[in-house]
Scaffold this active site. Structure first.
Site, PDB file in Angstrom:
ATOM      1  N   ASP A   1      29.003  69.385  61.945  1.00 57.29           N
ATOM      2  CA  ASP A   1      29.928  69.249  60.830  1.00 57.29           C
ATOM      3  C   ASP A   1      29.802  67.852  60.216  1.00 57.29           C
ATOM      4  O   ASP A   1      29.722  66.853  60.931  1.00 57.29           O
ATOM      5  CB  ASP A   1      31.346  69.477  61.356  1.00 57.29           C
ATOM      6  CG  ASP A   1      32.405  69.353  60.284  1.00 57.29           C
ATOM      7  OD1 ASP A   1      32.339  70.115  59.303  1.00 57.29           O
ATOM      8  OD2 ASP A   1      33.293  68.489  60.427  1.00 57.29           O
TER       9      ASP A   1
ATOM     10  N   GLU B   1      25.268  70.135  58.459  1.00 56.96           N
ATOM     11  CA  GLU B   1      25.976  70.231  57.191  1.00 56.96           C
ATOM     12  C   GLU B   1      25.689  68.912  56.492  1.00 56.96           C
ATOM     13  O   GLU B   1      26.221  67.870  56.882  1.00 56.96           O
ATOM     14  CB  GLU B   1      27.475  70.408  57.421  1.00 56.96           C
ATOM     15  CG  GLU B   1      28.243  70.533  56.122  1.00 56.96           C
ATOM     16  CD  GLU B   1      29.756  70.606  56.337  1.00 56.96           C
ATOM     17  OE1 GLU B   1      30.414  71.358  55.602  1.00 56.96           O
ATOM     18  OE2 GLU B   1      30.268  69.897  57.226  1.00 56.96           O
TER      19      GLU B   1
END
Length: 679
Positions: free
Chosen positions: A342, A379
């Site tokens: 993330d 990401e």
């Protein structure tokens, strides 16, 4: 108690004792606090005497697995210098393997005085603080697990709880748990679809934000980690004889028994301690200035490149070691095959805040004998300066490609993207990924993900409907490139429903038949709706739980057909970039106008052109493949290349209507449709 050893960090049990070690180089003293089995009553407090290179350590003879403990860390309180030591606050060991208790948002967790944030709070929180429980290690995960070939990988982004909470085929006691996800009926469904790799949303133990707790909500998505070695207890079935860790490991084993991969979404960019007004749960009280990026102009404040209040500083060796040890634990003991990181640019920001593709974290991963062999997915953006880094991660990494998402939505739903941009994204975005010898499979293509509309909602809502989140409908993206087909929300209008279904099918087709690594959002294959909520991060209810009783019965079969076609047609999943000029004797990609001639500059530039053909030309006796597409608003006639073409898929046809149909030399495609044929 004796001195013990500084490594390994955390609590390590041996037959007759437990070794404790905590990295807190700026602390002046550290106390090990022992509790009863419930964690409610402190029974003993032991001051550690040994410190080696900033690691405080001790060995406790006679201690056994099951012992509950926490830390009190002494040192100066000087927020302006980034120092927030407060021995009145019991701290969770960041290396905890099991956590006792749950953070409920109480202000007793604050290290600072609630009324005077620059002053230390003297109230003791030990009775309710999060504690660690000493555990027995699990057996090592079996070595040599199969790795899915890059060109065959199909990701399926799934929430452990949401997938089975309402699944009628899963025993009620197991719904919403790791054990529920491992049930044969669940894995059978995924295998029938053709999914190869489960990508779980965060499963490391979290602490929900106090704002959400005050509203009776929780961080359902899980991006609020506090236990980086601990499987989230809320996804444990509680079955006798199991623990959260053992049940998660059983899930991993069940996935591997199917020949599939298991990837988990991990949050090492920030912690659940949030900003300077947040709780003191662990790292903040252990060594705030060491573990976090602080603002150089005011070290009482945190850098907030995550939008979550703080950022872990992986430029610091101790913080980096925490992350690396955690990752290896999930691979070696819990059995995962890879990670989706993330807000990954945060992990590669140095002390100066700049993103560095040769940052310590990326270098450490690359040389690690365990982690370098895992599946690594970034990401590739955060909200810090220069935070959009698509295509800039090292060779061996995959990256979420949001430009594929936006271009496909714009092309098929809005008419605002041209054929050139469509072609570029359909063939895996070479401008972004064709560097450092990376392959097309480095691009993770998706139309929808957990963050945003579901596929059904993408075609049912023009506006977000997020009032239930308690933020006045201001949260979530306002730039969705969605198309409600004339009605906002659900409708019984057969024409609207037919258009929505047709567009769902064509978007699934372009996703699953494009180059790169496709990722399907769980629930899109059964028509799941979140009723227009495009930021359902705090909705642990039937907004996010998949409703299997109302599943679109035909859509899973269509997805399965698409993925079977992807497996059959090697050019559609090529792991090599297509050359600009055809190489004699090899398969070549050719772009054709509907009239049958090669695309010319004027064809690419024509704003009203919304249709073309993609020919994968191969020398005999190899099969040739042809993709026809029409994203316009009117039917388009195509002149097919010479040959005996058989239709293998028509996105606008009934499920099996087009199978094995012989095509004429000219063929008309309806608006919003994609066909695949072969010779």
């Amino acid at each position: 108690m004796n001195d013990g050893t500084p490594l390994p960090l955390g609590a390590t049990a041996s037959p007759d004792e437990v070794n404790f070690a905590l990295a807190a180089p700026n602390a002046t003293a550290v106390e090990l606090c022992l509790f009863d089995g419930t964690g409610a009553h402190e029974q003993q407090r032991l001051r550690l005497q040994a410190r080696t290179d900033g690691v405080w350590h001790a060995r406790l003879p006679g201690a056994r697995p099951g012992l509950v403990y926490g830390w009190r860390v002494h040192g100066p309180w000087s927020p302006a210098e980034g120092l927030r030591f407060n021995p009145a606050k019991l701290l969770l060991d960041p290396y905890a393997r099991e956590i006792v208790g749950r953070y409920g948002g109480e202000d007793l967790f604050l290290g600072h005085d609630p009324a005077q944030p620059l002053q230390r709070d003297a109230r003791d929180n030990a009775a309710i603080a999060l504690k660690a429980r000493v555990t027995t290690p699990l057996p090592a995960a079996p070595p040599g697990r199969s790795r899915i070939p890059a060109g065959e990988r199909v990701l399926y982004e799934v929430h452990v709880r949401g997938q089975t909470r309402r699944h009628p085929g899963v025993p009620e006691a197991l719904r919403g748990s790791y054990a529920g996800l491992a049930e044969p009926v669940v894995l059978d469904h995924l295998q029938r679809l053709g999914v190869t790799t489960l990508s779980l949303m965060p499963v490391q133990q979290r602490a929900d934000e106090s704002r959400l707790l005050a509203l009776g909500l929780s961080n359902y998505w899980g991006y609020s980690t506090i236990g980086w070695f601990v499987p989230e207890v809320r996804y444990w079935s509680g079955r006798a004889g199991t623990t959260p860790a053992s049940e998660f490991r059983a899930l991993a084993d069940a996935v591997h028994a199917r020949g599939m991969e298991l990837v988990i979404d991990v949050v090492y960019n920030h912690s659940a301690e949030t900003d300077e007004l947040g709780p003191t749960l662990s790292l903040r009280g252990i060594d705030n200035a060491l573990y976090y990026h602080l603002r150089p102009d005011d070290r009482a404040l945190y850098q907030n490149w995550t939008g979550c209040g703080n950022c872990l500083n992986l430029a610091e060796p101790r913080a980096l070691a925490l992350v690396m040890d955690s990752l290896r634990y999930w691979v070696c003991e819990l059995g995962v095959d890879g990670f989706r990181f993330d807000l990954a640019p945060v992990l590669a920001r140095g002390a100066d805040g700049d993103f560095d593709p040769r940052a310590p974290f990326l270098a450490a991963i690359a040389q690690d004998p365990v982690l370098a062999r895992t599946l690594l997915i970034a990401e590739p953006w955060d909200i810090g300066p220069g935070g959009y880094r698509l295509g800039e991660f090292p060779a061996g990494w995959l990256e979420w490609n949001d430009r594929f998402r936006d271009v496909q939505r714009g092309f098929w739903l809005q008419g605002i993207e041209g054929l050139g941009e469509f072609a570029h994204r359909f063939t895996a975005s070479s401008d972004d990924f064709r560097r450092n010898a990376r392959a097309p499979t480095a691009s993770v293509s998706f139309i929808t993900a957990h963050d945003g509309f579901t596929l059904r909602d993408l075609l049912s809502y023009n506006e977000r409907h997020n009032l239930a989140n308690g933020e006045g409908n201001r949260d979530g993206s306002g730039h969705n490139l969605s198309r409600n087909c004339g009605v906002e929300g659900e409708t019984d209008d057969p024409a609207v429903r037919a258009e929505r279904r047709r567009l769902q099918r064509v978007l699934l087709a372009v996703l699953l038949l494009s180059q790169g690594t496709p990722m399907l959002l769980a629930g899109d294959e059964i028509g799941h709706t979140q009723r227009g909520n495009n930021n359902a991060y705090c909705q642990d209810n039937d907004t996010t739980w998949l409703d299997w009783d109302r599943a679109d019965g035909a859509m899973p079969a269509f997805v399965a057909r698409l993925l079977a076609l992807r497996r059959e047609a090697a050019p559609l999943r090529s792991t090599q970039w297509w050359p600009a000029e055809a190489v004699p004797g090899t398969t070549a990609l050719r772009w054709l106008a509907p009239e049958g001639h090669p695309m010319r500059n004027e064809d690419w530039q024509a704003g009203d052109r919304r249709a073309m053909a993609i020919l994968f030309e191969a020398p005999p006796p190899a099969e040739r493949w042809l993709v026809l597409l029409n994203a316009g608003t009117a039917p388009v006639g195509f002149t097919l290349p010479p040959g005996r073409w058989t239709c293998r898929l028509a996105s606008d046809a009934a499920d099996d209507e087009a199978a094995a149909q012989r095509l004429d030399a000219t063929q008309t495609l309806a608006p919003g449709s994609l066909w695949v044929a072969k010779t």
